[in-house]
Design a protein around this motif. Structure first.
Motif, mmCIF file in Angstrom:
data_model
loop_
_atom_site.group_PDB
_atom_site.id
_atom_site.type_symbol
_atom_site.label_atom_id
_atom_site.label_comp_id
_atom_site.label_asym_id
_atom_site.label_seq_id
_atom_site.Cartn_x
_atom_site.Cartn_y
_atom_site.Cartn_z
ATOM 1 N N ASN A 60 12.424 2.918 -8.862
ATOM 2 C CA ASN A 60 12.018 1.595 -9.316
ATOM 3 C C ASN A 60 12.806 0.514 -8.585
ATOM 4 O OD1 ASN A 60 10.033 1.496 -11.592
ATOM 5 N ND2 ASN A 60 11.456 3.009 -12.416
ATOM 6 N N TYR A 61 12.081 -0.478 -8.087
ATOM 7 C CA TYR A 61 12.723 -1.644 -7.486
ATOM 8 C C TYR A 61 12.319 -2.869 -8.297
ATOM 9 C CZ TYR A 61 13.820 1.303 -3.506
ATOM 10 O OH TYR A 61 14.315 2.305 -2.709
ATOM 11 N N TRP A 62 13.266 -3.794 -8.440
ATOM 12 C CA TRP A 62 13.048 -4.985 -9.250
ATOM 13 C C TRP A 62 13.365 -6.247 -8.458
ATOM 14 C CZ3 TRP A 62 10.967 -4.357 -14.034
ATOM 15 C CH2 TRP A 62 11.066 -3.085 -14.609
ATOM 16 N N GLY A 63 12.609 -7.283 -8.730
ATOM 17 C CA GLY A 63 12.966 -8.587 -8.213
ATOM 18 C C GLY A 63 14.056 -9.207 -9.059
ATOM 19 N N GLN A 64 14.451 -10.419 -8.689
ATOM 20 C CA GLN A 64 15.556 -11.074 -9.376
ATOM 21 C C GLN A 64 15.115 -11.739 -10.672
ATOM 22 O OE1 GLN A 64 13.916 -12.346 -6.864
ATOM 23 N NE2 GLN A 64 13.558 -14.524 -7.305
ATOM 24 N N CYS A 83 9.156 -8.744 -11.208
ATOM 25 C CA CYS A 83 8.253 -7.939 -10.393
ATOM 26 C C CYS A 83 8.846 -6.539 -10.251
ATOM 27 C CB CYS A 83 8.101 -8.595 -9.022
ATOM 28 S SG CYS A 83 6.989 -7.722 -7.899
ATOM 29 N N ASN A 84 7.985 -5.549 -10.311
ATOM 30 C CA ASN A 84 8.431 -4.154 -10.213
ATOM 31 C C ASN A 84 7.591 -3.400 -9.197
ATOM 32 O OD1 ASN A 84 7.618 -1.186 -11.445
ATOM 33 N ND2 ASN A 84 9.811 -1.594 -11.510
ATOM 34 N N ALA A 85 8.245 -2.585 -8.410
ATOM 35 C CA ALA A 85 7.553 -1.689 -7.487
ATOM 36 C C ALA A 85 8.079 -0.285 -7.707
ATOM 37 C CB ALA A 85 7.775 -2.116 -6.036
ATOM 38 N N LYS A 86 7.170 0.671 -7.786
ATOM 39 C CA LYS A 86 7.544 2.075 -7.928
ATOM 40 C C LYS A 86 7.228 2.753 -6.606
ATOM 41 C CE LYS A 86 6.432 1.905 -12.846
ATOM 42 N NZ LYS A 86 7.827 1.616 -13.257
ATOM 43 N N TYR A 87 8.265 3.240 -5.960
ATOM 44 C CA TYR A 87 8.139 3.805 -4.623
ATOM 45 C C TYR A 87 8.350 5.307 -4.708
ATOM 46 C CZ TYR A 87 8.750 4.031 0.477
ATOM 47 O OH TYR A 87 8.615 4.306 1.810
ATOM 48 N N VAL A 117 3.956 -6.040 -18.638
ATOM 49 C CA VAL A 117 2.932 -7.075 -18.744
ATOM 50 C C VAL A 117 1.632 -6.579 -18.113
ATOM 51 C CG1 VAL A 117 2.258 -9.421 -18.112
ATOM 52 C CG2 VAL A 117 4.650 -8.918 -18.712
ATOM 53 N N ALA A 118 1.719 -6.160 -16.864
ATOM 54 C CA ALA A 118 0.534 -5.689 -16.154
ATOM 55 C C ALA A 118 0.980 -4.825 -14.991
ATOM 56 C CB ALA A 118 -0.312 -6.852 -15.654
ATOM 57 N N VAL A 119 0.215 -3.790 -14.684
ATOM 58 C CA VAL A 119 0.566 -2.894 -13.591
ATOM 59 C C VAL A 119 -0.696 -2.278 -13.012
ATOM 60 C CG1 VAL A 119 0.877 -0.873 -15.080
ATOM 61 C CG2 VAL A 119 2.089 -0.993 -12.885
ATOM 62 N N PHE A 120 -0.678 -2.061 -11.696
ATOM 63 C CA PHE A 120 -1.747 -1.279 -11.094
ATOM 64 C C PHE A 120 -1.121 -0.131 -10.313
ATOM 65 C CE2 PHE A 120 -1.281 -2.214 -6.632
ATOM 66 C CZ PHE A 120 -0.718 -3.470 -6.575
ATOM 67 N N ILE A 121 -1.888 0.938 -10.203
ATOM 68 C CA ILE A 121 -1.490 2.090 -9.398
ATOM 69 C C ILE A 121 -2.302 2.038 -8.112
ATOM 70 C CG2 ILE A 121 -1.450 4.601 -9.255
ATOM 71 C CD1 ILE A 121 -1.103 4.642 -12.286
ATOM 72 N N THR A 122 -1.611 2.115 -6.997
ATOM 73 C CA THR A 122 -2.268 2.037 -5.689
ATOM 74 C C THR A 122 -3.347 3.098 -5.594
ATOM 75 O OG1 THR A 122 -0.258 1.168 -4.688
ATOM 76 C CG2 THR A 122 -1.904 2.103 -3.209
ATOM 77 N N LEU A 132 0.827 -1.203 0.000
ATOM 78 C CA LEU A 132 0.000 0.000 0.000
ATOM 79 C C LEU A 132 0.866 1.260 0.000
ATOM 80 C CD1 LEU A 132 -2.774 -1.081 2.520
ATOM 81 C CD2 LEU A 132 -2.921 -0.976 0.036
ATOM 82 N N GLU A 133 2.150 1.118 0.352
ATOM 83 C CA GLU A 133 3.071 2.255 0.323
ATOM 84 C C GLU A 133 3.581 2.534 -1.091
ATOM 85 O OE1 GLU A 133 5.033 1.051 4.666
ATOM 86 O OE2 GLU A 133 6.274 1.805 3.042
ATOM 87 N N MET A 134 3.417 1.563 -1.986
ATOM 88 C CA MET A 134 3.954 1.713 -3.327
ATOM 89 C C MET A 134 3.050 2.579 -4.181
ATOM 90 S SD MET A 134 6.515 -0.049 -2.717
ATOM 91 C CE MET A 134 6.743 -0.926 -1.179
ATOM 92 N N TYR A 135 3.661 3.367 -5.052
ATOM 93 C CA TYR A 135 2.888 4.148 -6.007
ATOM 94 C C TYR A 135 2.248 3.204 -7.028
ATOM 95 C CZ TYR A 135 1.840 7.202 -9.929
ATOM 96 O OH TYR A 135 1.209 7.832 -10.953
ATOM 97 N N ALA A 136 3.004 2.210 -7.440
ATOM 98 C CA ALA A 136 2.512 1.239 -8.413
ATOM 99 C C ALA A 136 3.283 -0.062 -8.269
ATOM 100 C CB ALA A 136 2.661 1.762 -9.845
#
Length: 120
Positions: free
Chosen positions: A108-112, A96-100, A48-53, A29-33
């Protein structure tokens, strides 16, 4: 700092299904997307797919609409990608991507990455 750990990749036959999961080290819930990207052999990384919090909509690449579903579990700080009717062209490493967002700074943070191979 956000750590993302993906799981669920593997080998599947065309027409099959896989479910990818991404666990975040802090509340999603802290992530922008948040979302998933993929990079196929010899190709550039693509969304592929993304949602914005806070937004009810999820954006999907045209190539996966109707086949892939992105979902989130806020209690487990996890997002999932259900992939159905898989095609050989879905073969890729999925990230996996998280935009904080902190102030006006978006990181941008990325998984492995987790490999998905669709082949008979």
């Amino acid at each position: 700092q956000v750590h993302l750990v993906e799981s669920g990749g593997g080998l599947v036959q065309p027409g099959g299904s896989l479910r990818l999961s991404c666990a975040a080290s802090r509340s999603i819930l802290e992530m922008y997307a948040m979302g998933w990207y993929r990079q196929g052999p010899g190709k550039q990384r693509e969304l592929v797919a993304v949602f914005i919090t806070g937004d009810d909509d999820t954006n999907y690449a045209n190539s996966v609409k109707g086949r892939f579903t992105l979902s989130r579990d806020n209690a487990k700080n996890t997002i999932n990608l259900q992939m159905n009717s898989l095609k050989p062209e879905d073969t890729a490493v999925y990230y996996c991507n998280a935009k904080y967002l902190v102030g006006i700074s978006l990181t941008n943070y990325w998984g492995q990455g987790t490999a998905v191979t669709v082949s008979s």
